[in-house]
Design a protein around this motif. Structure first.
Motif, PDB file in Angstrom:
ATOM      1  N   GLY A   1       0.800  -1.216   0.000  1.00  0.00           N
ATOM      2  CA  GLY A   1       0.000   0.000   0.000  1.00  0.00           C
ATOM      3  C   GLY A   1       0.833   1.265   0.000  1.00  0.00           C
ATOM      4  N   GLY A   2       2.162   1.122   0.067  1.00  0.00           N
ATOM      5  CA  GLY A   2       3.042   2.284   0.120  1.00  0.00           C
ATOM      6  C   GLY A   2       3.264   2.935  -1.235  1.00  0.00           C
ATOM      7  N   THR A   3       3.908   4.100  -1.209  1.00  0.00           N
ATOM      8  CA  THR A   3       4.104   4.899  -2.420  1.00  0.00           C
ATOM      9  C   THR A   3       5.573   5.263  -2.581  1.00  0.00           C
ATOM     10  N   LEU A   4       6.084   5.032  -3.787  1.00  0.00           N
ATOM     11  CA  LEU A   4       7.420   5.468  -4.178  1.00  0.00           C
ATOM     12  C   LEU A   4       7.287   6.688  -5.080  1.00  0.00           C
ATOM     13  N   VAL A   5       8.001   7.761  -4.745  1.00  0.00           N
ATOM     14  CA  VAL A   5       7.962   8.985  -5.548  1.00  0.00           C
ATOM     15  C   VAL A   5       9.391   9.393  -5.887  1.00  0.00           C
ATOM     16  N   ILE A   6       9.679   9.481  -7.170  1.00  0.00           N
ATOM     17  CA  ILE A   6      11.004   9.890  -7.638  1.00  0.00           C
ATOM     18  C   ILE A   6      10.873  11.118  -8.519  1.00  0.00           C
ATOM     19  N   VAL A   7      11.706  12.103  -8.264  1.00  0.00           N
ATOM     20  CA  VAL A   7      11.902  13.212  -9.199  1.00  0.00           C
ATOM     21  C   VAL A   7      13.313  13.043  -9.742  1.00  0.00           C
ATOM     22  N   GLY A   8      13.427  12.844 -11.043  1.00  0.00           N
ATOM     23  CA  GLY A   8      14.715  12.496 -11.606  1.00  0.00           C
ATOM     24  C   GLY A   8      15.149  13.393 -12.743  1.00  0.00           C
ATOM     25  N   VAL A   9      16.350  13.108 -13.221  1.00  0.00           N
ATOM     26  CA  VAL A   9      16.966  13.843 -14.318  1.00  0.00           C
ATOM     27  C   VAL A   9      17.297  12.851 -15.419  1.00  0.00           C
ATOM     28  N   ALA A  10      16.930  13.179 -16.649  1.00  0.00           N
ATOM     29  CA  ALA A  10      17.191  12.296 -17.790  1.00  0.00           C
ATOM     30  C   ALA A  10      18.084  13.001 -18.808  1.00  0.00           C
ATOM     31  N   ARG A  11      18.773  12.214 -19.604  1.00  0.00           N
ATOM     32  CA  ARG A  11      19.603  12.767 -20.675  1.00  0.00           C
ATOM     33  C   ARG A  11      18.711  13.157 -21.848  1.00  0.00           C
ATOM     34  N   GLU A  12      18.855  14.369 -22.326  1.00  0.00           N
ATOM     35  CA  GLU A  12      18.054  14.845 -23.461  1.00  0.00           C
ATOM     36  C   GLU A  12      18.521  14.181 -24.749  1.00  0.00           C
ATOM     37  N   ARG A  13      17.547  13.666 -25.525  1.00  0.00           N
ATOM     38  CA  ARG A  13      17.903  13.074 -26.814  1.00  0.00           C
ATOM     39  C   ARG A  13      16.854  13.356 -27.879  1.00  0.00           C
ATOM     40  N   THR A  14      15.568  13.231 -27.529  1.00  0.00           N
ATOM     41  CA  THR A  14      14.515  13.357 -28.522  1.00  0.00           C
ATOM     42  C   THR A  14      14.135  14.818 -28.744  1.00  0.00           C
ATOM     43  N   THR A  15      13.342  15.039 -29.794  1.00  0.00           N
ATOM     44  CA  THR A  15      12.843  16.387 -30.080  1.00  0.00           C
ATOM     45  C   THR A  15      12.013  16.910 -28.913  1.00  0.00           C
ATOM     46  N   VAL A  16      11.178  16.042 -28.333  1.00  0.00           N
ATOM     47  CA  VAL A  16      10.357  16.448 -27.186  1.00  0.00           C
ATOM     48  C   VAL A  16      11.241  16.883 -26.023  1.00  0.00           C
ATOM     49  N   ASP A  17      12.303  16.124 -25.777  1.00  0.00           N
ATOM     50  CA  ASP A  17      13.233  16.485 -24.699  1.00  0.00           C
ATOM     51  C   ASP A  17      13.792  17.883 -24.907  1.00  0.00           C
ATOM     52  N   HIS A  18      14.253  18.161 -26.115  1.00  0.00           N
ATOM     53  CA  HIS A  18      14.880  19.450 -26.400  1.00  0.00           C
ATOM     54  C   HIS A  18      13.861  20.590 -26.357  1.00  0.00           C
ATOM     55  N   LEU A  19      12.642  20.329 -26.817  1.00  0.00           N
ATOM     56  CA  LEU A  19      11.607  21.365 -26.760  1.00  0.00           C
ATOM     57  C   LEU A  19      11.251  21.700 -25.312  1.00  0.00           C
ATOM     58  N   LEU A  20      11.154  20.684 -24.469  1.00  0.00           N
ATOM     59  CA  LEU A  20      10.882  20.939 -23.045  1.00  0.00           C
ATOM     60  C   LEU A  20      12.032  21.710 -22.408  1.00  0.00           C
ATOM     61  N   GLY A  21      13.260  21.400 -22.824  1.00  0.00           N
ATOM     62  CA  GLY A  21      14.399  22.134 -22.303  1.00  0.00           C
ATOM     63  C   GLY A  21      14.372  23.595 -22.709  1.00  0.00           C
ATOM     64  N   ILE A  22      14.017  23.854 -23.971  1.00  0.00           N
ATOM     65  CA  ILE A  22      13.922  25.235 -24.459  1.00  0.00           C
ATOM     66  C   ILE A  22      12.811  25.979 -23.715  1.00  0.00           C
ATOM     67  N   ALA A  23      11.663  25.307 -23.536  1.00  0.00           N
ATOM     68  CA  ALA A  23      10.542  25.943 -22.832  1.00  0.00           C
ATOM     69  C   ALA A  23      10.881  26.216 -21.373  1.00  0.00           C
ATOM     70  N   SER A  24      11.804  25.448 -20.810  1.00  0.00           N
ATOM     71  CA  SER A  24      12.170  25.627 -19.406  1.00  0.00           C
ATOM     72  C   SER A  24      13.025  26.864 -19.169  1.00  0.00           C
ATOM     73  N   VAL A  25      13.692  27.345 -20.205  1.00  0.00           N
ATOM     74  CA  VAL A  25      14.591  28.487 -20.021  1.00  0.00           C
ATOM     75  C   VAL A  25      13.837  29.735 -19.556  1.00  0.00           C
ATOM     76  N   PRO A  26      12.771  30.186 -20.280  1.00  0.00           N
ATOM     77  CA  PRO A  26      12.049  31.364 -19.781  1.00  0.00           C
ATOM     78  C   PRO A  26      11.347  31.104 -18.447  1.00  0.00           C
ATOM     79  N   LEU A  27      10.846  29.874 -18.247  1.00  0.00           N
ATOM     80  CA  LEU A  27      10.216  29.553 -16.966  1.00  0.00           C
ATOM     81  C   LEU A  27      11.231  29.640 -15.842  1.00  0.00           C
ATOM     82  N   ASN A  28      12.441  29.191 -16.094  1.00  0.00           N
ATOM     83  CA  ASN A  28      13.502  29.261 -15.093  1.00  0.00           C
ATOM     84  C   ASN A  28      13.795  30.708 -14.706  1.00  0.00           C
ATOM     85  N   ILE A  29      13.779  31.599 -15.683  1.00  0.00           N
ATOM     86  CA  ILE A  29      14.011  33.027 -15.415  1.00  0.00           C
ATOM     87  C   ILE A  29      12.880  33.602 -14.578  1.00  0.00           C
ATOM     88  N   VAL A  30      11.632  33.272 -14.953  1.00  0.00           N
ATOM     89  CA  VAL A  30      10.465  33.771 -14.214  1.00  0.00           C
ATOM     90  C   VAL A  30      10.507  33.277 -12.767  1.00  0.00           C
TER      91      VAL A  30
END
Length: 218
Positions: free
Chosen positions: A130-159
């Motif tokens: 009944g327990g819960t495992l929660v992981i927040v992790g870091v992955a290596r960017e490779r796909t187009t989706v990965d890179h787009l999320l990384g680009i979108a994170s830049v202005p959010l990081n500034i805000v």
């Protein structure tokens, strides 16, 4: 690298040096929403200076923090009130869980330092029914989706840096954690291995260069 891009990156480095904020702590409240309001026991693997462990103490009767760096666990003890009922151990993440089982296991920005499949198996074997495992992790960017999320994170990081540092660019300390290294596995590889070890696991790519994993032990 072009001269313009180099100047932009240097400017961003200077900006964040004067407006630091903790990307991992940004996910702490989300983590707390992944399990019941009250549990008996919780452990934070790779606890750093104990920020998440102290939050878990508001939900769990017993909380344990594990980190391999004795300097960091000493700091966690200094910052944690005695009444919080949080204990800390300096130990390797894969051996420090001992023979106990836990209702909640959390691991934030640490699992990419470990043998991934072995880490998941260890967490699974120490999770109570009944327990819960929660992981927040870091992955290596490779796909187009990965890179787009990384680009979108830049202005959010500034805000986020501006919001966390209202009133001017005065340096502020962030949580003490061990030095990090780049991730080896891509999100696709992480998802494939996680699903083999944890049937029914939920994974999601996130902004701010993170992914999340939640698994409940049925």
């Amino acid at each position: 690298m072009s001269s313009l891009l180099h100047r932009v990156l240097r400017a961003l480095e200077r900006f964040h040096a004067t407006r630091p904020w903790d990307h991992n702590a940004h996910f702490h409240r989300w983590i707390l929403r992944q399990f019941p309001e009250r549990v008996d026991s919780a452990v934070d693997v790779g606890c750093g200076s104990g920020d998440l462990a102290r939050l878990l103490a508001g939900r769990a009767r017993r909380v344990h923090g594990i980190d391999a760096d004795p300097r960091i666990t000493a700091r966690a003890r200094e910052l944690t009130p005695a009444a919080a009922l949080v204990t800390y151990t300096t130990a390797d993440a894969l051996t420090g869980l001992g023979d106990r089982s836990y209702d909640v296991i959390t691991c934030v920005a640490v699992v990419h330092h470990l043998p991934f499949t072995r880490a998941l198996e260890t967490f699974r074997d120490h999770l109570a029914p009944g327990g819960t495992l929660v992981i927040v992790g870091v992955a290596r960017e490779r796909t187009t989706v990965d890179h787009l999320l990384g680009i979108a994170s830049v202005p959010l990081n500034i805000v986020m840096a501006l919001l966390k540092n209202r009133g001017g660019p005065a340096p502020r300390p962030v949580s003490m954690t061990a030095r990090t290294r780049p991730a080896d596995l891509t999100f696709t590889e992480i998802a494939r291995e996680a699903r083999a070890v944890l049937p029914g696991v939920r994974l999601r790519r996130r902004l701010l260069w993170r992914y999340t994993l939640v698994w409940r032990h049925r």
